[in-house]
Design a protein around this motif. Structure first.
Motif, PDB file in Angstrom:
ATOM      1  N   ALA A 218      -1.250   8.441  -6.053  1.00 42.61           N
ATOM      2  CA  ALA A 218      -1.722   7.138  -5.555  1.00 42.61           C
ATOM      3  C   ALA A 218      -1.204   5.993  -6.413  1.00 42.61           C
ATOM      4  O   ALA A 218      -1.958   5.126  -6.852  1.00 42.61           O
ATOM      5  N   ILE A 219       0.107   6.014  -6.665  1.00 42.70           N
ATOM      6  CA  ILE A 219       0.708   4.954  -7.476  1.00 42.70           C
ATOM      7  C   ILE A 219       1.249   3.878  -6.541  1.00 42.70           C
ATOM      8  O   ILE A 219       2.404   3.899  -6.115  1.00 42.70           O
ATOM      9  N   ASP A 220       0.365   2.968  -6.173  1.00 42.84           N
ATOM     10  CA  ASP A 220       0.752   1.829  -5.348  1.00 42.84           C
ATOM     11  C   ASP A 220      -0.141   0.654  -5.735  1.00 42.84           C
ATOM     12  O   ASP A 220      -1.147   0.821  -6.434  1.00 42.84           O
ATOM     13  N   LEU A 221       0.218  -0.525  -5.290  1.00 43.19           N
ATOM     14  CA  LEU A 221      -0.514  -1.715  -5.716  1.00 43.19           C
ATOM     15  C   LEU A 221      -1.942  -1.747  -5.186  1.00 43.19           C
ATOM     16  O   LEU A 221      -2.851  -2.229  -5.864  1.00 43.19           O
ATOM     17  N   ALA A 222      -2.166  -1.224  -3.979  1.00 40.30           N
ATOM     18  CA  ALA A 222      -3.531  -1.203  -3.453  1.00 40.30           C
ATOM     19  C   ALA A 222      -4.437  -0.380  -4.357  1.00 40.30           C
ATOM     20  O   ALA A 222      -5.551  -0.801  -4.697  1.00 40.30           O
ATOM     21  N   ALA A 223      -3.963   0.801  -4.763  1.00 36.73           N
ATOM     22  CA  ALA A 223      -4.751   1.648  -5.668  1.00 36.73           C
ATOM     23  C   ALA A 223      -4.930   0.979  -7.025  1.00 36.73           C
ATOM     24  O   ALA A 223      -5.982   1.121  -7.666  1.00 36.73           O
ATOM     25  N   ALA A 224      -3.915   0.248  -7.485  1.00 31.21           N
ATOM     26  CA  ALA A 224      -4.014  -0.435  -8.777  1.00 31.21           C
ATOM     27  C   ALA A 224      -5.095  -1.515  -8.744  1.00 31.21           C
ATOM     28  O   ALA A 224      -5.887  -1.652  -9.690  1.00 31.21           O
ATOM     29  N   PHE A 225      -5.143  -2.292  -7.656  1.00 28.60           N
ATOM     30  CA  PHE A 225      -6.176  -3.330  -7.562  1.00 28.60           C
ATOM     31  C   PHE A 225      -7.562  -2.700  -7.440  1.00 28.60           C
ATOM     32  O   PHE A 225      -8.543  -3.228  -7.976  1.00 28.60           O
TER      33      PHE A 225
ATOM     34  N   GLY B 264       0.797  -1.214   0.000  1.00 29.58           N
ATOM     35  CA  GLY B 264       0.000   0.000   0.000  1.00 29.58           C
ATOM     36  C   GLY B 264       0.829   1.262   0.000  1.00 29.58           C
ATOM     37  O   GLY B 264       0.296   2.352   0.225  1.00 29.58           O
ATOM     38  N   ARG B 265       2.126   1.137  -0.269  1.00 33.76           N
ATOM     39  CA  ARG B 265       3.015   2.297  -0.260  1.00 33.76           C
ATOM     40  C   ARG B 265       3.554   2.530  -1.652  1.00 33.76           C
ATOM     41  O   ARG B 265       4.068   1.629  -2.290  1.00 33.76           O
TER      42      ARG B 265
ATOM     43  N   PHE C 178      -1.341  -2.694   8.430  1.00 34.69           N
ATOM     44  CA  PHE C 178      -2.462  -3.215   7.640  1.00 34.69           C
ATOM     45  C   PHE C 178      -3.586  -2.176   7.543  1.00 34.69           C
ATOM     46  O   PHE C 178      -4.071  -1.680   8.556  1.00 34.69           O
ATOM     47  N   LEU C 179      -3.983  -1.859   6.317  1.00 39.62           N
ATOM     48  CA  LEU C 179      -5.032  -0.878   6.083  1.00 39.62           C
ATOM     49  C   LEU C 179      -6.067  -1.423   5.112  1.00 39.62           C
ATOM     50  O   LEU C 179      -5.741  -2.190   4.196  1.00 39.62           O
ATOM     51  N   HIS C 180      -7.307  -1.010   5.322  1.00 39.34           N
ATOM     52  CA  HIS C 180      -8.385  -1.349   4.392  1.00 39.34           C
ATOM     53  C   HIS C 180      -8.684  -0.152   3.505  1.00 39.34           C
ATOM     54  O   HIS C 180      -8.757   0.985   3.972  1.00 39.34           O
ATOM     55  N   THR C 181      -8.823  -0.406   2.209  1.00 38.74           N
ATOM     56  CA  THR C 181      -9.225   0.615   1.247  1.00 38.74           C
ATOM     57  C   THR C 181     -10.520   0.157   0.586  1.00 38.74           C
ATOM     58  O   THR C 181     -10.602  -0.985   0.127  1.00 38.74           O
ATOM     59  N   GLY C 182     -11.499   1.046   0.548  1.00 38.63           N
ATOM     60  CA  GLY C 182     -12.755   0.677  -0.100  1.00 38.63           C
ATOM     61  C   GLY C 182     -13.959   1.193   0.647  1.00 38.63           C
ATOM     62  O   GLY C 182     -13.831   1.941   1.624  1.00 38.63           O
ATOM     63  N   PRO C 183     -15.169   0.799   0.228  1.00 44.28           N
ATOM     64  CA  PRO C 183     -16.405   1.306   0.844  1.00 44.28           C
ATOM     65  C   PRO C 183     -16.689   0.675   2.208  1.00 44.28           C
ATOM     66  O   PRO C 183     -16.043  -0.261   2.616  1.00 44.28           O
TER      67      PRO C 183
ATOM     68  N   ALA D 283      -4.019  -4.003   2.333  1.00 46.63           N
ATOM     69  CA  ALA D 283      -2.611  -3.899   1.939  1.00 46.63           C
ATOM     70  C   ALA D 283      -1.796  -3.420   3.139  1.00 46.63           C
ATOM     71  O   ALA D 283      -2.345  -3.137   4.216  1.00 46.63           O
ATOM     72  N   THR D 284      -0.488  -3.344   2.960  1.00 46.79           N
ATOM     73  CA  THR D 284       0.410  -2.963   4.050  1.00 46.79           C
ATOM     74  C   THR D 284       1.245  -1.743   3.671  1.00 46.79           C
ATOM     75  O   THR D 284       1.575  -1.532   2.511  1.00 46.79           O
ATOM     76  N   LEU D 285       1.603  -0.950   4.701  1.00 45.72           N
ATOM     77  CA  LEU D 285       2.425   0.245   4.480  1.00 45.72           C
ATOM     78  C   LEU D 285       3.914  -0.030   4.610  1.00 45.72           C
ATOM     79  O   LEU D 285       4.722   0.807   4.233  1.00 45.72           O
ATOM     80  N   TRP D 286       4.289  -1.162   5.165  1.00 51.94           N
ATOM     81  CA  TRP D 286       5.706  -1.517   5.264  1.00 51.94           C
ATOM     82  C   TRP D 286       5.836  -3.040   5.275  1.00 51.94           C
ATOM     83  O   TRP D 286       4.844  -3.754   5.447  1.00 51.94           O
ATOM     84  N   PRO D 287       7.049  -3.562   5.071  1.00 50.23           N
ATOM     85  CA  PRO D 287       7.242  -5.016   5.062  1.00 50.23           C
ATOM     86  C   PRO D 287       6.876  -5.629   6.412  1.00 50.23           C
ATOM     87  O   PRO D 287       7.213  -5.096   7.468  1.00 50.23           O
TER      88      PRO D 287
END
Length: 570
Positions: free
Chosen positions: A497-504, A487-488, A565-570, A514-518
């Protein structure tokens, strides 16, 4: 000249002023009348009594330069300088208008004519422009304009991808010829053939012509213009959306509710301070120990989260009552910090997770789109993908244990793929509503959209962030990315917002974890197992609650293990 005037300001010696006057006169004589360099001389002359009115002349010249057809980066620099000078004079509305005009040029700066690398390079040169425009609009007393200019000025590249799949059914009914021209352009952009640059240039020019025609067509002027304020306000129907804007001028939370937008000034979260806390977090998670993560979470609470929640009247949750929902949309260095887990976790009620269930969103526009996606009918199919022995990367010894935990929580037998290649993973994405990924991420600092999921054939056939974002998966529900810092994104393009979470999410997934760090293998395994236990009981639309409950259950452990760990979405 500057040195002479500075010395004059402390000594009041008139010969110094006369000498500075002579030098400035000679400089102005040597510079063409409309050249932007004259503004610098005029501005300096206007700072003392040398030439009253020269500061205003400097502003006028910069404004003219910002609006004169020219190389776009030069126009944008002139607009920023002009706004700065207007702000120094206390003319905040004038400054805000200039920056809003500059933000409207950003889509042209990242024109489809250009390669993605050039687009990213040019946008990186204007980093912070939309945030500045937002801050100046707030200073001018117009929070609605502030939110709109920020929304229009971020996510430019993501917006281009989404425009390529916007529904044109109504346009096809009214003007099938324009819809056909858009389809033809989309076909060229989708080909992604590096050898067809001439075709891409021609399609980009055609796209701009069609956009111009749409603006003149009654009822279609906003097809690609983005949501208006009424649409943004509707996004807060299920709970407040808190847009945290970090700029050199000021930092504020724009709190969007069904009633409108309210400004919460965040004086303890200035741009320089936020940048320092970002550096602190990156340093402490890189060493794998994370001793300073609690300090970061405490600062986020004191400086940002608590003032916002207190203003909203959201105190500690009362047992037996529904949990309120909130969406965080940070900007600048805050996009790398876990606002959802802010808090002083040793004190009851002094943490976000004690008061609300949180989600993140890259923008209000992204939240609107996630909510508009169709909900899958029937039983959802889950694919669990793990690359435990990646090429050229360290192995993930606990990956198979995580697969087993996720499989054990599935309501029906999922598809399990171990050490699979790109083609097999792409097929799984296309045929399953839910996806769980356990793998490494290969991130590119120079070109964030080139970030890849590390699969079995990573070296020969990488699956990039851009490849994922270009997918259009109609019934995608959940993407759980148990991967390094999924997510970073890139440091230079925080507004994009160029990260994998935004891409999915762009690919169609309504919910993304997704995660902000390893994260260590054991922590990732424990977290995902608990999350899927809640989802099994409450359904995929309980994903935000699942992340919230899991973090609360693990909060006595070091936060480096769960706060990423973060949630993105509705």
């Amino acid at each position: 000249m500057s040195a002479l005037l500075e010395l004059y300001s402390t000594t009041n010696a008139s010969p110094l002023l006369a000498a500075a006057d002579q030098i400035s006169t000679e400089l102005l004589a040597a510079v063409p009348e409309r050249h932007v360099a004259r503004a610098t001389v005029l501005r300096i002359r206007g700072t003392v009594e040398l030439r009253l009115g020269d500061a205003e002349k400097a502003m006028q010249l910069l404004e003219a330069s910002a609006r004169t057809p020219d190389v776009l980066p030069r126009r944008l620099r002139a607009a920023r300088h002009a706004a700065y000078e207007a702000g120094r004079a206390g003319e905040w509305q004038r400054a805000a208008a200039m920056l809003a005009d500059a933000v409207s040029l950003l889509p042209q700066l990242a024109s489809r004519h250009l390669t993605r690398l050039d687009q990213e390079r040019l946008l990186a040169g204007c980093v912070g422009l939309a945030r500045e425009a937002c801050a100046y609009a707030i200073q001018a007393g117009d929070p609605v304009a502030a939110l709109l200019v920020l929304e229009h000025g971020r996510g430019i590249l993501l917006r281009q991808l989404l425009e390529d799949r916007d529904d044109l059914s109504e346009l096809r009914r009214v003007r099938p010829d324009l819809a056909a021209r858009i389809d033809a352009c989309r076909a060229v952009f989708a080909s992604a053939d590096p050898a067809s640059r001439d075709a891409v240039h021609a399609a980009a020019e055609e796209w701009e012509r069609v956009e111009a025609e749409l603006r003149e067509l009654p009822g279609f002027g906003g097809v690609f213009a983005g949501p208006d304020f009424a649409e943004l306000r509707a996004a807060a129907a299920d709970g407040p959306v808190v847009v945290v804007n970090v700029a050199a001028l000021r930092t504020d939370a724009l709190v969007l509710t069904g009633e409108g937008v309210e400004v919460v000034e965040l004086s303890e979260a200035g741009a320089a301070v936020a940048q320092e806390w970002f550096r602190t977090l990156i340093t402490t998670v890189q060493d794998g120990r994370g001793e300073l993560v609690p300090d970061v979470l405490a600062w986020l609470w004191d400086a940002i989260a608590q003032p916002v929640l207190d203003r909203l009247g959201l105190g500690p949750h009362q047992e037996g009552k529904p949990w309120p929902r909130i969406w965080w949309s940070p900007t600048g260095p805050l996009v790398f910090l876990p606002l959802a887990h802010a808090g002083r976790h040793g004190t009851d009620g002094e943490a976000v997770m004690d008061r609300v269930v949180s989600s993140n969103t890259p923008s209000v526009r992204a939240l609107i789109r996630a909510r508009s996606r169709p909900v899958a009918s029937g039983e959802s199919r889950l694919a669990v993908i793990a690359v435990s022995e990646p090429p050229e990367f360290d192995p993930l010894p606990a990956a198979r244990r995580e697969v087993d935990r996720v499989v054990a929580q599935a309501s029906s037998p999922p598809t399990v793929l171990i050490n699979s290649a790109r083609a097999e993973v792409m097929e799984a994405l296309a045929t399953h509503e839910r996806i769980h990924l356990v793998c490494h991420v290969d991130q590119s600092v120079r070109m964030p959209t080139a970030a890849c999921l590390v699969l079995a054939d990573h070296e020969e056939n990488p699956l990039t962030l851009r490849d994922i974002a270009q997918l259009d998966l109609e019934h995608a529900e959940l993407a759980y990315l148990s991967a390094c810092a999924s997510g970073r994104g890139g440091i230079a393009l925080t507004e994009e917002a160029i990260d994998l979470a935004a891409a999915f999410q762009a690919a169609g997934y309504r919910h993304v974890v997704a995660t902000l760090w390893p994260i260590g293998d054991a922590a990732a395994c424990a977290f995902s197992g608990a999350v899927y236990g809640v989802i099994k009981a409450e359904g995929v639309d309980g994903t935000a609650q699942a992340v919230h409950r899991t973090a609360r259950a693990l909060r006595k452990k070091p936060p480096i293990m769960w706060a990423a760990f973060l949630h993105t979405g509705p």
